[in-house]
Motif scaffolding. Structure first.
Motif, PDB file in Angstrom:
ATOM      1  N   THR A 184      -8.332  -9.975   0.853  1.00 30.99           N
ATOM      2  CA  THR A 184      -7.464  -8.805   0.729  1.00 30.99           C
ATOM      3  C   THR A 184      -8.182  -7.558   1.231  1.00 30.99           C
ATOM      4  O   THR A 184      -7.776  -6.444   0.935  1.00 30.99           O
ATOM      5  N   ALA A 185      -9.267  -7.765   1.983  1.00 28.34           N
ATOM      6  CA  ALA A 185     -10.018  -6.627   2.515  1.00 28.34           C
ATOM      7  C   ALA A 185      -9.106  -5.762   3.375  1.00 28.34           C
ATOM      8  O   ALA A 185      -8.329  -6.265   4.194  1.00 28.34           O
ATOM      9  N   GLY A 186      -9.192  -4.487   3.171  1.00 24.36           N
ATOM     10  CA  GLY A 186      -8.376  -3.566   3.953  1.00 24.36           C
ATOM     11  C   GLY A 186      -7.039  -3.242   3.330  1.00 24.36           C
ATOM     12  O   GLY A 186      -6.350  -2.320   3.768  1.00 24.36           O
ATOM     13  N   LEU A 187      -6.667  -4.010   2.307  1.00 29.73           N
ATOM     14  CA  LEU A 187      -5.397  -3.744   1.637  1.00 29.73           C
ATOM     15  C   LEU A 187      -5.634  -2.810   0.465  1.00 29.73           C
ATOM     16  O   LEU A 187      -6.613  -2.942  -0.260  1.00 29.73           O
ATOM     17  N   SER A 188      -4.740  -1.865   0.282  1.00 32.46           N
ATOM     18  CA  SER A 188      -4.829  -0.970  -0.865  1.00 32.46           C
ATOM     19  C   SER A 188      -3.494  -0.966  -1.586  1.00 32.46           C
ATOM     20  O   SER A 188      -2.461  -1.257  -0.994  1.00 32.46           O
ATOM     21  N   GLY A 189      -3.522  -0.621  -2.858  1.00 30.18           N
ATOM     22  CA  GLY A 189      -2.301  -0.633  -3.633  1.00 30.18           C
ATOM     23  C   GLY A 189      -1.892  -2.051  -3.985  1.00 30.18           C
ATOM     24  O   GLY A 189      -2.711  -2.966  -4.058  1.00 30.18           O
ATOM     25  N   ASP A 223      -1.548   2.421 -10.866  1.00 32.66           N
ATOM     26  CA  ASP A 223      -2.803   1.708 -11.018  1.00 32.66           C
ATOM     27  C   ASP A 223      -3.241   1.781 -12.485  1.00 32.66           C
ATOM     28  O   ASP A 223      -2.582   2.402 -13.321  1.00 32.66           O
ATOM     29  N   GLN A 230       3.232  -4.245   1.736  1.00 30.54           N
ATOM     30  CA  GLN A 230       2.266  -3.475   0.959  1.00 30.54           C
ATOM     31  C   GLN A 230       2.973  -2.311   0.270  1.00 30.54           C
ATOM     32  O   GLN A 230       3.918  -1.739   0.824  1.00 30.54           O
ATOM     33  N   PRO A 282       1.807   1.180  -1.584  1.00 30.40           N
ATOM     34  CA  PRO A 282       0.736   2.083  -2.022  1.00 30.40           C
ATOM     35  C   PRO A 282       0.921   2.483  -3.480  1.00 30.40           C
ATOM     36  O   PRO A 282       2.043   2.618  -3.968  1.00 30.40           O
ATOM     37  N   PHE A 283      -0.193   2.638  -4.178  1.00 31.29           N
ATOM     38  CA  PHE A 283      -0.112   3.088  -5.564  1.00 31.29           C
ATOM     39  C   PHE A 283       0.493   4.486  -5.627  1.00 31.29           C
ATOM     40  O   PHE A 283       0.325   5.305  -4.716  1.00 31.29           O
ATOM     41  N   THR A 296       1.029   8.247  -6.364  1.00 28.70           N
ATOM     42  CA  THR A 296       0.150   9.403  -6.481  1.00 28.70           C
ATOM     43  C   THR A 296       0.309  10.025  -7.862  1.00 28.70           C
ATOM     44  O   THR A 296       1.243   9.698  -8.615  1.00 28.70           O
TER      45      THR A 296
END
Length: 469
Positions: free
Chosen positions: A11-16, A200, A30, A32-33, A35
């Protein structure tokens, strides 16, 4: 089948949060978390919705539930497809989950209002009554294994009671959560009444502390429940925890073995074995263990493994690759401790996150699959000398969510069932959830109850009203 876990699923490079198709390992969406501003907006929207909704007429609330039920049925194919894509649920089981959720809305619409009517007390001359008043916005931290049913079985009574609902879904089923939110919105739900945010862990912790949240409910692991309950306690807020389970499935010598085998298959392998309240420890009296094992193995071998979007599939892939690795480690540990591998016991080679339906024999107290929760398609067969030992083994667990007991002597079974320390016991049936009865656990399976009148009153303020004329 060849054991293969060599393919990595980085999952490298993935966020959220992200949705990964466990059938082929591909990440297809994807998220994103949220804000800090988006978290605050969700909290404020939920807070404002409660302030308006708490004074709404019961007829308005009931009508909303019926419209949600209609919307669920209309969107059932899309919801089932998303569950298949995100967590591998066979589409036929997904459609059944949506229909069960629609019936939940209708059941609470028909029966829920009476559960909220002020009740008289034992004080003479009708001096004292109990009002069931809305408590406030409820933060709900939910798992991935039943992305529609699990959410709605909490949300429906919470909303009917006059509260608002803020959902923090499991990160791998965000698509299902947003589809469900769309269904509720299209049903005419007021803005913020059923809110979803992709928070998160830090944002969840901050939300629990926030004065706009009145209570918290969680379904998940013991680890998650312990953390969330501690935060709720520190904030002095009501919470309900529905946590893990390692249910005993007890088969006595006088049981209908054919029926017990059928129940054990459904109880252990439905939803790819990923159910909290399911038959994880199958405890069988010694005199019938041979017959039960033979028939159980024969049934397991017929289970069709495949694409969850194929209507003939019974077992799809497990939802998450890390959980398959964990399950495989638990199986190997149990075998190293002396259990016997009767069938399966390995990951299925290929890109998909499949694990062979597995049967472990000669499992004994103290072994890994006896003491830990195995969240996947693995059954542990345990031999008991007699009914008394079966009950002792059933209670030899840190969990206490559900269980079942199979016997032709129902009266004796009822006596034995009360000796098992769990939140629910089912005689001649695998355990399941139903809006007419409460669900919840004891010990490390959590506290509080969902469903029935117990569930709807968990998130109310039972206000004493004393009247002197």
């Amino acid at each position: 089948m060849t054991h293969s876990m060599t393919k990595t699923h980085s999952t490298a490079g993935l966020s959220g949060a992200f949705s990964r198709n466990p059938t082929n390992g591909e990440v297809f969406k994807q998220y994103p978390f949220a804000t800090a501003a988006e978290v605050d907006s969700a909290l404020q929207s939920t807070h404002e919705a409660f302030n308006a909704w708490k004074d709404s007429a019961m007829v308005e609330r009931v009508a909303l539930l019926q419209r949600i039920a209609n919307g669920l049925r209309k969107n059932a194919p899309a919801l089932a497809e998303m569950m298949a894509l995100e967590m591998g649920k066979p589409v036929t089981q997904g459609l059944a989950e949506v229909e069960k959720s629609a019936k939940l809305c209708e059941w609470y619409g028909e029966n829920g209002p009476a559960m909220l009517v002020p009740e008289p007390t034992l004080v003479e001359n009708d001096k004292a009554w109990v009002n069931y008043l809305p408590l406030g916005p409820v933060l709900s931290v939910m798992p991935w294994n039943f992305p529609i049913w699990q959410v709605l079985r909490g949300a429906v009574p919470i909303i009917l009671a006059g509260n608002s609902y803020l959902l923090k879904p499991a990160p791998n089923v965000m698509g299902s959560a947003y589809l469900l939110r769309d269904v509720v919105t299209q049903a005419g739900s007021p803005a913020g009444l059923f809110e979803v945010y992709n928070a998160d862990n830090d944002s969840v912790a901050d939300s629990i502390k926030d004065s706009r949240i009145a209570a918290i409910t969680l379904t998940g692991s013991v680890r998650a429940g312990s953390a969330i309950a501690a935060m709720a306690g520190a904030a002095l807020k009501k919470c309900v925890m529905e946590l893990g389970g390692s249910d005993a499935f007890i088969v006595l010598a006088d049981a209908d073995i054919e029926a017990a085998v059928k129940g054990a298959i459904a109880g252990r392998f439905m939803n790819n074995g990923q159910i909290c309240i399911s038959a994880k420890r199958i405890i069988v009296e010694e005199s019938v263990i041979g017959e039960f094992t033979e028939k159980f193995l024969a049934a397991v071998k017929t289970l069709k493994i495949g694409d969850p979007q194929d209507e003939s599939t019974y077992l799809g892939p497990m939802a998450r690759y890390d959980l398959r690795d964990e399950l495989d480690g638990q199986v190997k540990a149990t075998l190293a401790e002396g259990a016997t591998l009767l069938w399966g016991g390995e990951a299925i080679a290929g890109a998909g996150n499949y694990y062979a339906p597995t049967v472990l024999g000669d499992v004994k107290p103290g072994m890994t699959s006896f003491t830990q929760e195995l969240f996947g398609p693995v059954a542990s067969l345990i031999t008991a000398k007699d009914a008394a030992e079966a009950i002792r083994m059933a209670n030899d667990s840190e969990f206490g969510l559900g269980g079942s007991l199979w016997s032709r002597d129902v009266e004796t079974a009822k006596v034995l069932a009360k000796q098992v320390y769990t939140g629910g016991m089912f005689i001649n049936s695998p355990s399941f959830s139903d809006p007419r009865v409460p669900i919840g656990g004891v010990k490390k399976s959590g506290f509080g109850r969902e469903l029935s009148h117990f569930g709807i009153r968990e998130f109310t303020n039972p206000q004493t009203l004393w009247i002197e004329s």
